[in-house]
Design an enzyme around this catalytic site. Structure first.
Site, short mmCIF file in Angstrom:
data_model
loop_
_atom_site.label_atom_id
_atom_site.label_comp_id
_atom_site.label_asym_id
_atom_site.label_seq_id
_atom_site.Cartn_x
_atom_site.Cartn_y
_atom_site.Cartn_z
N TYR A 523 0.83 -1.21 0.00
CA TYR A 523 0.00 0.00 0.00
C TYR A 523 0.86 1.25 0.00
O TYR A 523 0.89 2.00 0.97
CB TYR A 523 -0.96 -0.04 1.19
N GLU A 559 -2.56 -6.79 -4.18
CA GLU A 559 -3.33 -5.75 -3.48
C GLU A 559 -2.60 -4.43 -3.58
O GLU A 559 -1.38 -4.37 -3.35
CB GLU A 559 -3.49 -6.08 -1.98
C1 GCB Z 1 -4.20 -6.05 3.50
C2 GCB Z 1 -5.07 -7.24 3.71
C3 GCB Z 1 -6.53 -6.92 3.52
C4 GCB Z 1 -6.85 -5.58 4.15
C5 GCB Z 1 -6.02 -4.51 3.46
C6 GCB Z 1 -6.27 -3.13 4.04
O1 GCB Z 1 -3.03 -6.15 3.28
O2 GCB Z 1 -4.71 -8.34 2.92
O3 GCB Z 1 -7.29 -7.93 4.10
O4 GCB Z 1 -8.20 -5.26 4.10
O5 GCB Z 1 -4.68 -4.81 3.61
O6 GCB Z 1 -7.06 -2.38 3.50
O7 GCB Z 1 -5.68 -2.82 5.06
#
Ligand code: GCB
Length: 675
Positions: A523, A559
């Site tokens: 992220y 992700e």
């Molecule tokens: C992640 C997880 C996911 C969360 C996401 C978040 O890494 O895999 O289950 O919802 O981050 O939005 O924090």
């Protein structure tokens, strides 16, 4: 020495009570140990559980509807078992409230049933028709109960099942009153501890009235519980088709197809050594035309050759995606008597992968999709056909070709829908944030994969198994643990590659070497360098390159994303605004396009398809808002951007055309350029 935690005591007390009352045969006390050496033990083998389908030899009856419901006292979760609530109508033991099935129970009432920890009870009555008493066997099947279920029929124990999101069933032929009323009782326990999949912790904390039990977990979605999917009664003949396993092949030019089947029967009338049974298999195309047929060998295996086959293709990769044939399997006795008929849909396709690519039917695939959740207002994780169809309409509208069933198996109905619509699925087991690796956890984790593969092995849409989401792979034991989990998965299915979504930095990771495809979650500009849109592209490229160099395997970004409050607009982009999410996506797109040129970068999955509920936290406003769609399944601004990218990728890579409404008319560009 290990202390006895409240969570352990909890499970032990339920198990002990059941043991004492001899309700669960062969049940032993919970064994809890943190082992330094993990031993590879056999996992129980699933049997049967074909999706319930009517045929000339089978009837299916739904038990969905409004059931009666009781919540146990949180401090006394085994009371109902000790007092034998299953022995009579629940309403005779406790006041009941109405509860829909299927649905999570959490958001149905107006009180704090939402945060209930421990056992709840359901019951309902049903009639078993007189006709079922003759030459039939009757099965009771649950699509899923989360997390642990204990089932009684007419006061008799029937089945216990642990781990949510997976089906289980039991034969109830001898327990039913035919031509009369019957009662089914279910106790469901939502408690998650360090040896459940997924893991959680139960602690006792002081509150204003004394002490209270609190469930906590590290994963980021609400621990919805209850009877989540449909409950069916179905009949089979005495000797019946218990399992059908399909694999398919294509000739190099994709013109000749092969459907290889293997059938198992179950029957007291004919013993297993009796090899006089045989199967007649017939394959029909979409128009109902018979295209291949054959008779099995003595092992009930065989193959069908299909000329001019229509292969199963993903959405936008072919003008006719999701092509399915219907396979009709007929089990015959040696005297040709027809014993049982079962029909299922079959997609003919091949998968192959290397250290750089993933191919379907010999063509390279680039995944463009989502991590998702089964989640909705009111019904939680309960199966909802309206929502499922809406979600698939949105997936197609946005031009996605894949999703990961983050972070647990999704409904069987949605798997069938994905087959029909050509949406590829990275099928994930319920292991999320695994840590404190121990022998018991390993056993259940492996069992969850065994059950998942048993359930989903025939779906053409399933193109990869995900054996975990964000396991703590830097921990001691992570390597032997994941080696054993990956070995089991491979031994059960050699036709699909294995991945796991990893967030541990590649420098510390101990699991990637056991995978075929590396998926990583990151992220940038959100959890790291928050708000810094100028710190995305380079970081994504660098990390993907590092994963690839380290393991020499194809890489997917599984992700990325940013929480976004629908309707919040801030220019210049600022965290939580629609502008920010859009910009975060665009910076990633740039990285993905640099990576695509390298040849081994094979996919991009946004987190998340839609907003979803989480446990309460000061980082979550009403839940996780990283959805491209709102929880009510309406697009945020980013959805329109993502749609343009996904269709542009489909055009570039698979020569598909743009939908007419993809670009809004702005101005006559010719004229603008001329001025
Ligand atoms: C992640 C997880 C996911 C969360 C996401 C978040 O890494 O895999 O289950 O919802 O981050 O939005 O924090």
């Amino acid at each position: 020495m290990l202390g006895i935690t409240p969570s352990l005591l909890w499970k032990i007390s339920i198990q002990m009570t059941l043991w004492l009352f001899s309700f669960v045969s062969g049940l032993v006390l919970l064994h809890f140990s943190i082992a330094l050496i993990l031993i590879n033990k056999e996992v129980p083998q699933s049997r049967g559980m074909l999706y319930p389908r009517e045929s000339e030899t089978r009837e299916v009856r739904s038990l969905d509807g409004i059931w009666n419901f009781v919540r146990s006292d949180q401090t006394n979760p085994t009371q109902g078992v000790r007092e034998e609530w299953y022995g009579k109508d629940l309403s005779k033991s406790r006041p009941t409230i109405p509860m829909p099935v299927p649905a999570s129970y959490n958001d149905i009432t107006t009180d704090n049933l939402r945060d209930h920890v421990g056992t709840v009870w359901y019951d309902r009555k049903f009639f078993a028709p007189r006709s079922w008493a003759m030459d039939q066997r009757v099965w009771l099947r649950f699509g899923s109960v989360h997390y642990e279920a204990y089932v009684w029929v007419n006061g008799q124990k029937v089945v216990k099942h642990e781990i949510g999101h997976l089906p289980f069933e039991a034969e109830v032929t001898h327990l039913l009153n035919y031509g009369a009323e019957n009662r089914i009782t279910v106790m469901c326990d939502n408690a998650l501890i360090q040896t459940t999949v997924p893991q959680g912790r139960i602690t006792e904390l002081p509150n204003d009235d004394g002490m209270t039990i609190v469930q906590s977990y590290t994963f980021d979605f609400f621990n919805y519980a209850g009877i989540h999917r449909s409950v069916h009664l179905y009949t089979t003949p005495k000797t019946f088709i218990e399992e059908v396993v399909i694999t398919t092949n294509l000739s190099k030019d994709n013109v000749g197809g092969e459907v290889i089947y293997s059938v198992k029967f179950n029957g007291s009338a004919v013993n297993e050594a009796d090899n006089s049974l045989y199967v007649r298999a017939q394959l029909y195309d979409r128009e109902g035309k018979l295209v291949a047929n054959g008779t099995s060998d003595e092992e009930l295996c065989g193959s069908l050759q299909v000329d001019n086959v229509n292969p199963w293709w993903p959405y936008l990769m072919h003008p006719e995606p999701g092509y399915l044939y219907q396979l009709e399997v007929k089990l015959h006795a040696s005297n040709d008597e027809l014993l049982d008929v079962y029909r299922l849909k079959v997609g003919v396709r091949t998968l192959s992968w290397s250290n750089a690519t993933f191919q379907i039917n010999g063509r390279p695939v680039y995944f463009r999709g989502f991590g998702r959740h089964e989640d909705a207002d009111v019904r939680g994780k309960g199966l909802d056909n309206a929502l499922m169809v809406r979600d698939f309409n949105l997936l197609k509208w946005i031009g996605a070709n894949a999703y990961r069933t983050s972070h647990y198996p999704y409904s069987e109905e949605s798997m069938q829908f994905a087959d029909e619509h050509g949406i590829m699925i990275v099928d994930e087991c319920p292991s999320v944030d695994a840590e404190n690796y121990n022998q018991e956890l390993l056993g259940k984790h492996k069992s969850s994969l065994e059950q998942l593969i048993h359930r989903d092995r025939n779906h053409p849409s399933v193109v990869m198994w995900s054996i975990a989401n964000e396991p703590r792979t830097r921990e001691m034991n992570a390597d032997s643990y994941f080696q054993l989990v990956a070995n089991l998965t491979r031994s059960l299915d050699k036709t699909r590659p294995i991945t796991a979504a990893i967030a541990t930095p590649w420098t510390d990771d101990k699991a990637g070497r056991f995978l075929d495809i590396i998926s990583f979650n990151r992220y940038n500009a959100w959890y790291s360098n928050t708000g810094r849109l100028d710190m995305v592209t380079k970081k994504v490229v660098e990390e993907a390159v590092a994963w690839n160099k380290h393991y020499n395997k194809p890489v997917i970004m599984a992700e990325y994303g940013a929480d976004t409050l629908e309707g919040l607009h801030l220019q210049p982009a600022y965290v939580w605004s629609e502008e920010f999410q859009t910009e975060v996506f665009a910076r990633h797109f740039k990285a993905f396009d640099i990576l695509r040129k390298k040849g081994w970068f094979i996919g991009e999955f946004v987190w998340n398809f839609a907003d979803f509920k989480t446990a309460q936290s000061y980082t979550r406003v009403g839940g996780n808002k990283k959805g491209v769609f709102t929880r009510a399944r309406q697009p945020k601004a980013s959805a329109h951007l993502l749609r343009k990218r996904y269709f542009a990728l489909a055009r570039e890579l698979d020569d598909s055309s743009f939908p007419e409404d993809l670009f809004t008319y702005i101005a006559d560009m010719g004229k603008v350029e001329n001025t």
